[in-house]
Design a protein around this motif. Sequence first.
Motif, PDB file in Angstrom:
ATOM      1  N   UNK A 121      47.812 -16.479  10.051  1.00 52.00           N
ATOM      2  CA  UNK A 121      48.548 -16.171  11.286  1.00 52.00           C
ATOM      3  C   UNK A 121      47.712 -15.436  12.332  1.00 52.00           C
ATOM      4  N   UNK A 122      46.765 -14.618  11.906  1.00 48.28           N
ATOM      5  CA  UNK A 122      45.918 -13.905  12.865  1.00 48.28           C
ATOM      6  C   UNK A 122      45.011 -14.879  13.630  1.00 48.28           C
ATOM      7  N   UNK A 123      44.477 -15.883  12.932  1.00 45.18           N
ATOM      8  CA  UNK A 123      43.656 -16.907  13.593  1.00 45.18           C
ATOM      9  C   UNK A 123      44.471 -17.646  14.641  1.00 45.18           C
ATOM     10  N   UNK A 124      45.709 -17.985  14.281  1.00 46.32           N
ATOM     11  CA  UNK A 124      46.582 -18.692  15.221  1.00 46.32           C
ATOM     12  C   UNK A 124      46.874 -17.823  16.438  1.00 46.32           C
ATOM     13  N   UNK A 125      47.191 -16.562  16.195  1.00 46.28           N
ATOM     14  CA  UNK A 125      47.468 -15.631  17.293  1.00 46.28           C
ATOM     15  C   UNK A 125      46.266 -15.511  18.228  1.00 46.28           C
ATOM     16  N   UNK A 126      45.073 -15.398  17.671  1.00 49.28           N
ATOM     17  CA  UNK A 126      43.851 -15.297  18.463  1.00 49.28           C
ATOM     18  C   UNK A 126      43.623 -16.575  19.278  1.00 49.28           C
ATOM     19  N   UNK A 127      43.825 -17.721  18.657  1.00 47.80           N
ATOM     20  CA  UNK A 127      43.657 -19.003  19.359  1.00 47.80           C
ATOM     21  C   UNK A 127      44.626 -19.090  20.538  1.00 47.80           C
ATOM     22  N   UNK A 128      45.883 -18.766  20.303  1.00 48.66           N
ATOM     23  CA  UNK A 128      46.882 -18.842  21.364  1.00 48.66           C
ATOM     24  C   UNK A 128      46.588 -17.838  22.478  1.00 48.66           C
ATOM     25  N   UNK A 129      46.089 -16.658  22.116  1.00 48.66           N
ATOM     26  CA  UNK A 129      45.740 -15.654  23.119  1.00 48.66           C
ATOM     27  C   UNK A 129      44.587 -16.138  23.997  1.00 48.66           C
ATOM     28  N   UNK A 178      52.303 -25.729  15.975  1.00 51.32           N
ATOM     29  CA  UNK A 178      52.503 -25.930  17.405  1.00 51.32           C
ATOM     30  C   UNK A 178      51.549 -25.026  18.168  1.00 51.32           C
ATOM     31  N   UNK A 179      50.735 -25.640  19.014  1.00 54.29           N
ATOM     32  CA  UNK A 179      49.826 -24.893  19.872  1.00 54.29           C
ATOM     33  C   UNK A 179      50.057 -25.346  21.312  1.00 54.29           C
ATOM     34  N   UNK A 180      50.818 -24.586  22.035  1.00 56.13           N
ATOM     35  CA  UNK A 180      51.063 -24.891  23.434  1.00 56.13           C
ATOM     36  C   UNK A 180      51.897 -26.126  23.670  1.00 56.13           C
ATOM     37  N   UNK A 181      52.882 -26.370  22.820  1.00 57.16           N
ATOM     38  CA  UNK A 181      53.786 -27.494  23.029  1.00 57.16           C
ATOM     39  C   UNK A 181      53.369 -28.779  22.339  1.00 57.16           C
ATOM     40  N   UNK A 182      52.290 -28.740  21.598  1.00 54.64           N
ATOM     41  CA  UNK A 182      51.858 -29.915  20.840  1.00 54.64           C
ATOM     42  C   UNK A 182      51.350 -29.449  19.483  1.00 54.64           C
TER      43      UNK A 182
END
Length: 180
Positions: free
Chosen positions: A168-176, A9-13
């Motif tokens: 998980x770090x890549x995901x966190x960076x993308x979401x940030x 899930x990235x921003x609701x999708x």
Amino acid sequence: MGFDKALLNVGGTTIVQLLSTRLGELTDEVLLSANDPSAYDFLNLTIVPDVFPGCGPLAGLHAAMLHSRRPWVLALACDLPRISSSMLKSMIRHTRGFDAVVPVTSGGRLHPVCAAYSRACLPTIELNLRAGENRMIRLLEEPSLRIKHLTTMEGRFSEADLLDIDDPQDLEEFLRLHKF
């Protein structure tokens, strides 16, 4: 990551929804290569199973090419949420005279799971899979195929467009960066 990254899930999708929407802006034929179609029922997409299961992305490209009505297939890995429609269009614009168009970063890294492939690649793909060679990069080394290495400058895209989510770090960076 320990689970199907396409369903992150990235921003609701989910990433797969994000990518299918971007592809849907360019074509009315969006195929999803998956061996567990039930996980993707919510997408209302045509899901194609691998003819060569367990052989990775090359088998997925093969399955998509077998099912596609188009002379070209845009292959996208499920963990590339920053891919833009403009980058995809750029790859399409550079197809004339080539069998495949593959983005390459300034450091020389090829991105075969974010590329455009013509039907001319299908016999080589199938020969490789039958021989147990399932590395995408091997396809790009085939001397009989005309491969266009699309640089960031020529394709007018950013290397950041090719960032994938592997942990998980890549995901966190993308979401940030995208402030979801």
